[in-house]
Scaffold this active site. Structure first.
Site, short mmCIF file in Angstrom:
data_model
loop_
_atom_site.label_atom_id
_atom_site.label_comp_id
_atom_site.label_asym_id
_atom_site.label_seq_id
_atom_site.Cartn_x
_atom_site.Cartn_y
_atom_site.Cartn_z
CD GLU A 141 -5.43 -2.86 -6.62
OE1 GLU A 141 -4.61 -3.79 -6.43
OE2 GLU A 141 -6.44 -2.71 -5.92
CG ASP A 158 -9.88 -1.57 -6.04
OD1 ASP A 158 -11.11 -1.76 -6.11
OD2 ASP A 158 -9.23 -1.87 -5.02
CE LYS A 188 -4.17 -1.88 0.34
NZ LYS A 188 -5.21 -1.67 -0.70
CG ASP A 195 -4.16 -0.56 -3.98
OD1 ASP A 195 -4.48 0.51 -4.55
OD2 ASP A 195 -5.00 -1.34 -3.48
CE LYS A 198 -10.79 -4.64 -3.77
NZ LYS A 198 -10.51 -3.42 -2.97
MG MG Z 1 -7.12 -1.69 -4.29
#
Ligand code: MG
Length: 339
Positions: A205, A230, A155, A179, A252
């Site tokens: 991402e 995303d 992240k 991401d 997701k």
């Molecule tokens: Mg993500």
């Protein structure tokens, strides 16, 4: 008549989980069960405030859905269309019902979900393991602890992203995905991704704000790494809009409304020549296993929500040398964890 019940459950993160827009120590989720003919199907919602949901909204939805499931759990398309008419959005509440229905019909037919879908369990990818935002030193320590996972998802979206990646690269030769969770401006993203590229990064991402599709395209056209959407790609209707701006999408269950919608998204994404990733929120092995059954269809898996908690009530999919290993029991193949 199908009978539905819901109960809240707090999943406790092993360490507080920070991304570019916030931190969480507990994920308040909801477990749903649908009963028919002596069989029980289970599903899970991981409501995300970013998408307008909470435990309270999920429970309210389940109450609204209760009298509208009909009596035939095999009519999943009809049931989900009915739920969409009752209330829009609320995808994690719908995902929990969808998952419970697939679990139920799999159990009634005595086949695991991947077989019901005609998929080959040998074709599952490896999953990434996510490292939340912390100091570069702490993140490098976590990367060392995660040495059993061949792919790390890091992240970023901080003031020290380059230091984070250099610190992790010093201790790990794993595949690295980053991401930013919308944390950069397009200009920052272009500069940062070009600076990160020499550290052998697989893809990036969601570099920029969810609504900024022009920014996504600008970034994608000016960096040497693939860009995956995303937050910019939530449902199947979003795919045609993002298709020209990115190289792939992260699907997701909790964003799109469950297995049924995720299947539609996978096929529509392929028709647009997009790479496909299957991701997750903080979820127990129940919802993670539901998503894992679809992974023979995708390029990348980021199904580690269950690995980030220390009170997982269920067991289902396993991770063996990084690779997802699907359970063979009927339905989702999930059972209560032996403590
Ligand atoms: Mg993500």
């Amino acid at each position: 008549m199908l009978h539905i019940d819901a109960k809240p459950i707090d999943l406790k993160l092993t360490t507080p989980f920070r991304i570019s827009r916030g931190v969480q120590a507990i994920s308040p989720n909801v477990i749903v069960q649908v009963n028919s003919d002596g069989h029980t199907g289970y599903g899970e919602a991981s409501p995300d405030a970013y998408y307008g949901e909470s435990v309270e909204t999920v429970l309210a939805c389940i109450t609204m859905f209760a009298g509208n499931l009909g009596d035939d759990p095999f009519l999943i398309e009809d049931i989900l269309n009915r739920l969409d008419k009752i209330i829009g959005l609320n995808p994690s509440a719908k995902a929990a019902v969808d998952m419970a229905l697939y679990d139920l019909v799999g159990k009634m037919l005595n086949v695991p979900l991947y077989k019901l879908l005609g998929l080959n369990a040998k074709h599952t990818p490896s999953t990434s393991f996510t490292i939340g935002i912390d100091t570069p030193i702490e993140m490098a320590k976590k990367a060392l602890l995660a040495k059993d996972y061949p792919i790390l998802k890091i992240k970023v979206g901080t003031r020290h992203d380059l230091e984070i990646i250099t610190a992790i690269r010093e201790v790990s030769s794993a595949v690295i995905r980053v991401d930013a969770n919308t944390g950069w401006t397009p200009k920052e993203a272009i500069r940062m991704i070009n600076a990160l590229a020499p550290y052998n990064i697989e893809f990036v991402e969601q570099p920029v704000a969810a609504h900024d599709l022009a920014g996504l395209k600008l970034v994608r056209d000016n960096v040497p790494l693939p860009v995956i959407a995303d937050e910019s790609c939530v449902t199947v209707e979003d795919i045609p809009q993002v298709a020209d701006c990115v190289d792939g999408i992260n699907i997701k269950l909790m964003k799109c409304g469950g297995v049924h919608q995720a299947l539609k998204m996978i096929h529509v994404a392929r028709a647009h020549n997009l790479r496909v990733m299957l991701g997750c929120m903080i979820e127990s092995s129940l919802a993670i296993t539901a998503a894992a059954h679809l992974t023979p269809l995708v390029d990348y898996a980021d199904l580690d929500g269950n690995l980030l908690i220390d009170n997982d009530p269920y067991e289902g999919v396993k991770v063996v040398n990084g690779k997802l290993e699907l359970p063979d029991a009927p339905g989702l193949g999930v059972r209560e964890a032996r403590s």
